[in-house]
Design an enzyme around this catalytic site. Structure first.
Site, PDB file in Angstrom:
ATOM      1  CD  GLU A  75       6.078  17.022  -5.809  1.00  0.00           C
ATOM      2  OE1 GLU A  75       4.860  17.153  -5.612  1.00  0.00           O
ATOM      3  OE2 GLU A  75       6.952  17.185  -4.949  1.00  0.00           O
ATOM      4  CG  ASP A  76       8.717  15.079 -10.136  1.00  0.00           C
ATOM      5  OD1 ASP A  76       9.008  15.694  -9.097  1.00  0.00           O
ATOM      6  OD2 ASP A  76       8.348  13.896 -10.159  1.00  0.00           O
ATOM      7  CG  ASP A 137       2.805   7.540  -7.325  1.00  0.00           C
ATOM      8  OD1 ASP A 137       3.663   7.539  -8.222  1.00  0.00           O
ATOM      9  OD2 ASP A 137       2.952   8.100  -6.213  1.00  0.00           O
ATOM     10  CG  ASP A 258      -5.967 -21.828   7.993  1.00  0.00           C
ATOM     11  OD1 ASP A 258      -4.727 -21.755   8.097  1.00  0.00           O
ATOM     12  OD2 ASP A 258      -6.752 -21.110   8.610  1.00  0.00           O
TER      13      ASP A 258
HETATM   14 MN    MN Z   1       4.616   9.137  -9.169  1.00  0.00          MN
END
Ligand code: MN
Length: 505
Positions: A75-76, A137, A258
């Protein structure tokens, strides 16, 4: 976070495995993300490592941890999925591809929400490990929220509560659900969070530990005498769950009694019941609070005995009694199984509802219907009802005798004319309760269902069967019942068009 910490963690569960691939993945990802800096001013690779470490903590298998390190590469960075396949093989490629396809899940209004949720389920059906990577993630992104703008904080926490939390709950991964919720709580309601954190952490801490000690004293001797090996944990109730309870009941923190809860972990199932007996003999149980999720696990597989008693000083104390194995399952849900015999074999042993989701997916095309069915069939709480012979059936809350009838057999559903609930005559739209005994009366000569049932049935199965019958005999009222489904009139138009077609034939 260092790669060595991850290797050490994975080695705990895989003592004889060659873990060289972790180092290789680390070097690959580090090179790929070289120069990228997170908002926290940390190198990007730290995010990859934290994600992988979360997976290792959950005892994920080796390939999943590796995929965790690589999850943001395609993706990056300039490296592609093909690079990943060439370096790490098909399985890791598939996991990273799944994550990449899932893309950035963003909460942008209800339409997008449905699409996102559907995306999650599609990925889950493909390989549940993809969702686990996505969760780890997300958890790291939540933990580093303080570096983002307020607008982003709001968006990310909202989409976490709307999309991730329900799925974690569905999968029974409570420790993830709680962590995500408490972080979101902090950002969405900072005032309430601070106030509660103070009360819970500081004011109540002493009182709580003293109280828990009293309980331990009361119980320890008896358990020892019964020769039950045990471990007692003063269970932390999660801040967000207390907050929700306060809101729901319109109470102040001090009125939520409780808040104190204990967990007793023992060696085997028979000790669970013995321990329950001992607790009930020491303190008076509170009526209606005993739940046996050991004999009848929750749909997500959760097992434990629950009871609330009037403990020392008359204060209510909630107990959960379970074995070590049940405890693992409760914390890690479906993830508790993945390391035992390898993922592949266990995929077939997935809880029933995972198959249900996949089944729903196959049958339903529109996202709207899909969500509606997920909500009714899976998210909602379940009840258990019995046949007169004692067979147990699982239904969503508010299900009716018609839902029950269709669950037993289509023919029983189609021919239903009446019902008995706990030996009393009940209407077919009667709202069934947990533990009800249900008997269906049928008329053998009856041709098919009454279309108006569609207005009160709660299960997808019953709805589908009634619709199916309607489709088979379209002239018998198709146009009468379909418009009720869709206020916008789309279905009506469709039904009319269909009716015309039939006439033409
Ligand atoms: Mn990530």
């Amino acid at each position: 976070m260092t790669i060595e910490q991850i290797i050490e963690k994975v080695a705990e569960d895989n003592p004889k495995t060659d873990l060289g691939i972790l180092k290789k993945a680390y070097n690959f990802a580090k090179k790929a993300h070289e120069g990228q800096i997170r908002k926290s001013e940390e190198p990007y690779i730290q995010h990859s490592l934290h994600t992988a470490f979360g997976l290792a903590q959950m005892k994920a298998d080796l390939n999943t941890v590796v995929a965790g390190i690589l999850h943001d590469v395609p993706e990056d960075t300039r490296y592609t999925l093909t690079d990943i396949e060439n370096n790490f093989g098909k399985e890791i490629y598939n996991l990273v591809k799944g994550i990449t396809k899932l893309g950035k899940i963003k909460y942008r209004g209800i339409e997008r929400y449905r699409k996102n949720l559907r995306k999650m389920f599609l990925a889950m059906a493909q390989d549940i490990r993809i969702i686990m990577i996505k969760f780890c993630d997300r958890l790291h992104n939540l933990r580093t929220l303080e570096n983002l703008s307020e607008e982003k904080q709001q968006r990310i926490t909202k989409e976490t509560l709307e999309i991730y939390v329900p799925v974690a709950e569905l999968l029974g991964i409570w420790h993830l659900k709680w962590q995500m919720e408490d972080i979101c709580f902090k950002y969405l309601y900072p005032e309430a969070f601070k106030k509660m954190e103070y009360k819970y952490e500081i004011e109540k801490k002493m009182e709580r530990s003293q109280f828990i000690q009293k309980i331990k004293n009361g119980l320890g001797k008896e358990l020892k005498e019964a020769e039950i090996e045990y471990r007692i944990e003063g269970r932390f109730k999660h801040l967000y769950s207390i907050h929700l309870k306060m809101q729901k009941k319109q109470r102040e923190f001090d009125e939520i009694h409780d808040v104190f809860a204990l967990r007793v972990v023992v060696n085997n199932v028979s000790d669970c019941y013995k321990t329950l007996g001992i607790i009930h003999s020491v303190w008076k149980p509170k009526l209606g609070r005993f739940k046996d999720y050991v004999a009848m696990p929750k749909p997500n597989g959760y097992r434990s005995l629950h009871t609330t008693v009037f403990g020392p000083e008359g204060k209510s104390v909630e107990f959960q009694i379970r074995t070590e194995g049940m405890n693992d399952e409760a914390l890690y849900g479906i993830a508790a199984h993945w390391h035992y015999k390898g993922y592949e074999k266990n995929a077939k042993k997935q809880p029933k509802w995972v198959n249900e989701i996949m089944e729903i997916q196959r049958q339903i095309r529109s996202t709207k219907d899909f969500i509606k069915d997920i909500k009714f069939n899976v998210f909602q709480h379940r009840i258990f009802v019995f046949t007169p012979k004692g067979d147990v059936f699982e239904l969503p809350e508010e299900a009716t005798p018609i839902d029950f009838a269709y669950l037993i057999h289509t023919d029983i559903g189609n021919k239903s004319v009446g019902a008995k609930v706990n030996e009393q005559i009940a209407s077919l739209d009667y709202e069934l309760k947990d533990g009800d005994m249900v008997e269906i009366m049928i008329d053998k000569n009856r041709k098919g269902p009454n279309y108006t049932w569609i207005n009160f049935v709660k299960t997808k199965r019953a709805r589908e069967k009634i619709k199916q019958y309607a489709r088979k005999s379209p002239l018998r009222g198709l146009t009468k019942f379909i418009p009720k489904f869709d206020a916008k009139g789309k279905a009506k138009a469709k039904a009319q068009a269909q009716a015309k077609k039939i006439k033409r034939k």
